[in-house]
Design a protein around this motif. Structure first.
Motif, mmCIF file in Angstrom:
data_model
loop_
_atom_site.group_PDB
_atom_site.id
_atom_site.type_symbol
_atom_site.label_atom_id
_atom_site.label_comp_id
_atom_site.label_asym_id
_atom_site.label_seq_id
_atom_site.Cartn_x
_atom_site.Cartn_y
_atom_site.Cartn_z
ATOM 1 N N GLY A 124 0.787 -1.226 0.000
ATOM 2 C CA GLY A 124 0.000 0.000 0.000
ATOM 3 C C GLY A 124 0.819 1.275 0.000
ATOM 4 O O GLY A 124 0.288 2.354 0.296
ATOM 5 N N LEU A 125 2.108 1.181 -0.349
ATOM 6 C CA LEU A 125 2.955 2.363 -0.280
ATOM 7 C C LEU A 125 2.624 3.390 -1.366
ATOM 8 O O LEU A 125 2.682 4.600 -1.117
ATOM 9 N N THR A 126 2.253 2.932 -2.571
ATOM 10 C CA THR A 126 1.859 3.881 -3.618
ATOM 11 C C THR A 126 0.612 4.639 -3.187
ATOM 12 O O THR A 126 0.518 5.856 -3.357
ATOM 13 N N ARG A 127 -0.333 3.935 -2.604
ATOM 14 C CA ARG A 127 -1.541 4.605 -2.105
ATOM 15 C C ARG A 127 -1.174 5.587 -0.981
ATOM 16 O O ARG A 127 -1.660 6.713 -0.953
ATOM 17 N N MET A 128 -0.318 5.166 -0.056
ATOM 18 C CA MET A 128 0.098 6.035 1.050
ATOM 19 C C MET A 128 0.717 7.325 0.515
ATOM 20 O O MET A 128 0.358 8.433 0.948
ATOM 21 N N LEU A 129 1.639 7.195 -0.428
ATOM 22 C CA LEU A 129 2.299 8.365 -1.006
ATOM 23 C C LEU A 129 1.324 9.234 -1.781
ATOM 24 O O LEU A 129 1.330 10.460 -1.650
ATOM 25 N N SER A 130 0.496 8.604 -2.611
ATOM 26 C CA SER A 130 -0.451 9.355 -3.430
ATOM 27 C C SER A 130 -1.431 10.128 -2.562
ATOM 28 O O SER A 130 -1.708 11.303 -2.827
ATOM 29 N N GLU A 131 -1.935 9.495 -1.518
ATOM 30 C CA GLU A 131 -2.885 10.185 -0.649
ATOM 31 C C GLU A 131 -2.221 11.353 0.074
ATOM 32 O O GLU A 131 -2.828 12.421 0.239
ATOM 33 N N ALA A 132 -0.955 11.180 0.488
ATOM 34 C CA ALA A 132 -0.228 12.295 1.104
ATOM 35 C C ALA A 132 -0.074 13.435 0.097
ATOM 36 O O ALA A 132 -0.271 14.613 0.432
ATOM 37 N N ALA A 133 0.269 13.096 -1.129
ATOM 38 C CA ALA A 133 0.432 14.116 -2.172
ATOM 39 C C ALA A 133 -0.902 14.796 -2.471
ATOM 40 O O ALA A 133 -0.959 16.030 -2.605
ATOM 41 N N PHE A 134 -1.970 14.028 -2.549
ATOM 42 C CA PHE A 134 -3.278 14.609 -2.863
ATOM 43 C C PHE A 134 -3.736 15.554 -1.748
ATOM 44 O O PHE A 134 -4.289 16.619 -2.017
ATOM 45 N N ARG A 135 -3.511 15.161 -0.504
ATOM 46 C CA ARG A 135 -3.869 16.056 0.607
ATOM 47 C C ARG A 135 -3.078 17.359 0.520
ATOM 48 O O ARG A 135 -3.626 18.450 0.719
ATOM 49 N N TRP A 136 -1.785 17.249 0.205
ATOM 50 C CA TRP A 136 -0.954 18.437 0.084
ATOM 51 C C TRP A 136 -1.451 19.323 -1.062
ATOM 52 O O TRP A 136 -1.543 20.545 -0.925
ATOM 53 N N LEU A 137 -1.776 18.705 -2.193
ATOM 54 C CA LEU A 137 -2.243 19.472 -3.347
ATOM 55 C C LEU A 137 -3.506 20.258 -3.024
ATOM 56 O O LEU A 137 -3.613 21.448 -3.337
ATOM 57 N N VAL A 138 -4.475 19.597 -2.391
ATOM 58 C CA VAL A 138 -5.735 20.258 -2.068
ATOM 59 C C VAL A 138 -5.502 21.411 -1.090
ATOM 60 O O VAL A 138 -6.123 22.472 -1.207
#
Length: 196
Positions: A124-138
């Motif tokens: 689940g590391l890609t999901r973990m990273l992507s969700e962190a990035a998406f939160r930062w983007l928003v």
């Protein structure tokens, strides 16, 4: 392994320090931030060593302007190690790889250079990273700029289309399929209207 065994770190766009003499550039540039060098180590091991992609284009014109994320494994006996990476490329973008170009296309960010070391896959590391990035983007829309309003594109390898589908990405047939370094890719979109 529990999520407490991992640490997510982010690097804002590093600028020309990663390619001081232009491109092609040394993929391990002297003077670059350590997080960038860690990200490049993972990318080179996965894309160049494992998948046999060319070394020269791995560090490209998007790297200086991208935001980079790295997952570090902290649960081992030694020092923490970089094990998974992504980057987010802000707008603007050129035509899509199949040549499709819509001058009225909504501005988007591109999720790319997604790589995880083989022994750390399926955790689940890609999901973990992507969700962190998406939160930062928003939370940082104004830093993204370019008129961006929550649209994300990824150029996914066909083999991981289902993984991106589980993350809420939808395949866009008009972008077709194309070959990058002998690996078939397709375009997938996600709207960040509900970020975990």
């Amino acid at each position: 392994m529990p999520q407490s065994d991992y640490r997510v770190a982010m690097l804002p766009p590093p600028g020309n320090i990663v390619a001081p003499r232009g491109f092609p550039a040394d993929p391990r540039p002297a003077g670059a931030p350590q997080l960038f060098l860690d990200a490049m180590d993972v990318r080179l091991k996965v894309f160049c060593d494992e998948q046999k992609c060319a070394l020269e284009p791995e560090l490209d014109e998007d790297d200086p302007r991208s935001v980079h994320w790295v997952v570090y494994y902290t649960g081992g006996p030694g020092p923490e190690q970089p094990v998974s990476v992504i980057r987010i490329v802000p707008p603007p973008h050129g035509p899509h790889p199949n040549g499709f170009h819509d001058p009225h296309e909504e501005p988007y960010v591109k999720l790319g250079r997604v790589a995880t070391m083989p022994e750390f896959r399926r955790r689940g590391l890609t999901r973990m990273l992507s969700e962190a990035a998406f939160r930062w983007l928003v939370a940082n829309r104004e830093q993204v700029g370019g008129g961006w309003k929550d649209l994300v594109l990824t150029h996914a390898q066909v083999d991981v289309e289902k993984m991106y589908g589980r993350m809420g990405f939808v395949t866009d047939d008009k972008l077709g399929r194309w070959d990058e370094e002998g690996i078939e890719h397709l375009g997938m979109w996600k709207r960040l209207d509900a970020v975990p």
